[in-house]
Design a protein around this motif. Sequence first.
Motif, mmCIF file in Angstrom:
data_model
loop_
_atom_site.group_PDB
_atom_site.id
_atom_site.type_symbol
_atom_site.label_atom_id
_atom_site.label_comp_id
_atom_site.label_asym_id
_atom_site.label_seq_id
_atom_site.Cartn_x
_atom_site.Cartn_y
_atom_site.Cartn_z
ATOM 1 N N ARG A 160 0.862 -1.181 0.000
ATOM 2 C CA ARG A 160 0.000 0.000 0.000
ATOM 3 C C ARG A 160 0.896 1.227 0.000
ATOM 4 N NH1 ARG A 160 -1.811 -1.722 5.398
ATOM 5 N NH2 ARG A 160 -0.190 -1.016 6.817
ATOM 6 N N LEU A 161 0.384 2.308 -0.539
ATOM 7 C CA LEU A 161 1.126 3.559 -0.589
ATOM 8 C C LEU A 161 1.276 4.090 0.832
ATOM 9 C CD1 LEU A 161 2.369 5.126 -2.904
ATOM 10 C CD2 LEU A 161 0.280 6.466 -3.063
ATOM 11 N N GLY A 162 2.504 4.315 1.244
ATOM 12 C CA GLY A 162 2.769 4.759 2.610
ATOM 13 C C GLY A 162 3.181 6.217 2.669
ATOM 14 N N GLY A 163 3.535 6.658 3.848
ATOM 15 C CA GLY A 163 3.947 8.045 4.039
ATOM 16 C C GLY A 163 5.429 8.270 3.808
ATOM 17 N N ARG A 164 6.182 7.171 3.648
ATOM 18 C CA ARG A 164 7.617 7.288 3.426
ATOM 19 C C ARG A 164 7.928 7.915 2.076
ATOM 20 N NH1 ARG A 164 11.030 1.926 3.642
ATOM 21 N NH2 ARG A 164 9.962 1.952 1.688
ATOM 22 N N ARG A 165 8.979 8.702 2.024
ATOM 23 C CA ARG A 165 9.400 9.346 0.769
ATOM 24 C C ARG A 165 10.751 8.808 0.343
ATOM 25 N NH1 ARG A 165 5.394 12.703 -1.608
ATOM 26 N NH2 ARG A 165 3.985 13.205 0.079
ATOM 27 N N GLY A 166 10.930 8.676 -0.968
ATOM 28 C CA GLY A 166 12.205 8.231 -1.517
ATOM 29 C C GLY A 166 13.200 9.371 -1.586
ATOM 30 N N PRO A 167 14.403 9.104 -2.112
ATOM 31 C CA PRO A 167 15.460 10.114 -2.178
ATOM 32 C C PRO A 167 15.061 11.365 -2.956
ATOM 33 C CG PRO A 167 16.312 7.946 -2.799
ATOM 34 C CD PRO A 167 14.838 7.808 -2.621
ATOM 35 N N SER A 168 14.186 11.201 -3.961
ATOM 36 C CA SER A 168 13.756 12.353 -4.765
ATOM 37 C C SER A 168 12.438 12.936 -4.279
ATOM 38 C CB SER A 168 13.628 11.946 -6.232
ATOM 39 O OG SER A 168 14.821 11.393 -6.702
ATOM 40 N N GLY A 169 11.952 12.483 -3.127
ATOM 41 C CA GLY A 169 10.713 13.014 -2.573
ATOM 42 C C GLY A 169 9.465 12.266 -2.997
ATOM 43 N N GLU A 170 9.609 11.206 -3.831
ATOM 44 C CA GLU A 170 8.446 10.464 -4.302
ATOM 45 C C GLU A 170 7.944 9.519 -3.206
ATOM 46 O OE1 GLU A 170 11.984 7.909 -5.099
ATOM 47 O OE2 GLU A 170 11.528 10.025 -5.398
ATOM 48 N N ARG A 171 6.644 9.297 -3.196
ATOM 49 C CA ARG A 171 6.065 8.369 -2.229
ATOM 50 C C ARG A 171 6.488 6.943 -2.549
ATOM 51 N NH1 ARG A 171 -0.175 9.668 -1.461
ATOM 52 N NH2 ARG A 171 0.096 8.243 0.274
ATOM 53 N N GLN A 172 6.460 6.089 -1.529
ATOM 54 C CA GLN A 172 6.886 4.701 -1.703
ATOM 55 C C GLN A 172 5.843 3.754 -1.126
ATOM 56 O OE1 GLN A 172 10.788 4.862 0.245
ATOM 57 N NE2 GLN A 172 11.727 4.736 -1.770
ATOM 58 N N TYR A 173 5.863 2.512 -1.618
ATOM 59 C CA TYR A 173 4.972 1.487 -1.079
ATOM 60 C C TYR A 173 5.572 0.884 0.178
ATOM 61 C CZ TYR A 173 2.220 1.504 -5.392
ATOM 62 O OH TYR A 173 1.417 1.863 -6.442
ATOM 63 N N GLU A 174 4.663 0.422 1.051
ATOM 64 C CA GLU A 174 5.084 -0.356 2.207
ATOM 65 C C GLU A 174 4.341 -1.685 2.147
ATOM 66 O OE1 GLU A 174 1.997 1.561 5.482
ATOM 67 O OE2 GLU A 174 4.008 2.424 5.277
ATOM 68 N N LEU A 175 5.001 -2.742 2.615
ATOM 69 C CA LEU A 175 4.414 -4.080 2.561
ATOM 70 C C LEU A 175 3.238 -4.168 3.537
ATOM 71 C CD1 LEU A 175 4.766 -6.891 1.266
ATOM 72 C CD2 LEU A 175 6.178 -7.503 3.250
ATOM 73 N N ALA A 176 2.071 -4.568 3.019
ATOM 74 C CA ALA A 176 0.881 -4.713 3.853
ATOM 75 C C ALA A 176 0.639 -6.172 4.229
ATOM 76 C CB ALA A 176 -0.346 -4.157 3.127
#
Length: 200
Positions: A160-176
């Motif tokens: 699921r799309l989480g609140g974490r951001r990647g190095p370029s500021g893009e959102r990242q998935y987290e394992l559900a």
Amino acid sequence: MSAGPIATPPGPWRPDPVRQQRADYTIEDLFKLPDDAPRVELVDGVIQVAPSPTLGHQDIALLLARWLLQHTPDHLRVTQAVGVALTLTTSRQPDVLLRRAGVSTDRSLLLPADVVLAVEVVSPATRRTDRFTKPTEYAAAGIPFYWRIEQDPVHVYAYRLGGRRGPSGERQYELAAESAELIALDEPFEIKLPVAELIG
């Protein structure tokens, strides 16, 4: 010498090598492809012909689509073989996806806002793309859920799309959830998927 268009040689359609080198294809060009064009994806302005799937890959995708058709609530629809325009120069065709029910049925290309879940079945030819590239692109486009299904043995990874951001500021998935037996989730709807039902 004029700089006119390059004549297309007889035979099956293929991308213009000059435009491929310049990486200047856009989503608009996908609407102009001839009827005999193969299944393609557009990646950063370059048209890529999708490799032919194996029977095992297709069995899993079809069995998942069938399961989703039987369990998906009315506000969602199950779709296969339809592209998603992730940016002006990138489109992907998930193996299975859930879209919002209100999307017009005459569309051949979806927007990220239309898509609730994108699913990729991993094959040897697409392993790196399905595990790393596509989830990054889907998350950056804001698609809320991504599933990756591995083969041999069949194992489902649900993100699921989480609140974490990647190095370029893009959102990242987290394992559900992840399992080779049962996928139990509350989103995008209440799901209890026996993984055995994806094995033909």
